[in-house]
Enzyme design. Sequence first.
Site, PDB file in Angstrom:
ATOM      1  N   CYS A  15       0.789  -1.300   0.241  1.00  0.00           N
ATOM      2  CA  CYS A  15       0.171  -0.093  -0.105  1.00  0.00           C
ATOM      3  C   CYS A  15       1.095   1.305  -0.089  1.00  0.00           C
ATOM      4  CB  CYS A  15      -1.300  -0.052   1.217  1.00  0.00           C
ATOM      5  SG  CYS A  15      -1.996   1.021   1.418  1.00  0.00           S
ATOM      6  N   CYS A  42       6.968  -0.649  -9.234  1.00  0.00           N
ATOM      7  CA  CYS A  42       7.450  -1.327  -8.165  1.00  0.00           C
ATOM      8  C   CYS A  42       8.684  -1.462  -8.596  1.00  0.00           C
ATOM      9  CB  CYS A  42       7.332  -2.916  -8.013  1.00  0.00           C
ATOM     10  SG  CYS A  42       5.606  -3.143  -6.985  1.00  0.00           S
ATOM     11  N   CYS A  76      -4.287  -1.014  -2.518  1.00  0.00           N
ATOM     12  CA  CYS A  76      -5.117   1.110  -2.637  1.00  0.00           C
ATOM     13  C   CYS A  76      -4.579   0.893  -3.993  1.00  0.00           C
ATOM     14  CB  CYS A  76      -4.292   1.608  -1.776  1.00  0.00           C
ATOM     15  SG  CYS A  76      -2.206   2.281  -1.982  1.00  0.00           S
TER      16      CYS A  76
END
Length: 160
Positions: A7, A87, A79
């Site tokens: 998140c 990432c 989220c």
Amino acid sequence: MNLLFLCTGNSCRSILAEATFNALAPEGWQAMSAGSQPTGAVHPRSLALLEREGIPTQGLHSKSWEDLPQTPDVVVTVCASAAGETCPVYLGSALRTHWGVEDPAKATGTEEEINASFEQAYCILRHRIEAFLALSQNDPVWRDRDALKTALDRIGEQTP
């Protein structure tokens, strides 16, 4: 099996998921949580809810995705903002899925309404975690990365 619940702030949803998964998972399976922009603190209502549910909270803390103790096999974003972020490179080989849940930290209203938002987030996450854990390791889905991704994506659409 190592999971990362990701998140942005790592203070509510990803913490709830990490603790719940670790309380329910079989031996050898572990969840971590992290944030792309961690708040640095776990929301007190998250800790209180977990304690009411009998889920251990020791060691839970808000942390960066740059400080993970190991590389996850699966990354579950909880989220929308984390789902859209790129990432870090070391997470590149991990299977990614999105299990979006409304942020209870942004809830407003009475104490009861705010607590209900935390309860709802927890119930959705627990339901999805239980569905994930119900996939038998003998299920062919575990031998096919695309099938596993499809199964995880479907779990992310479930509500209790």
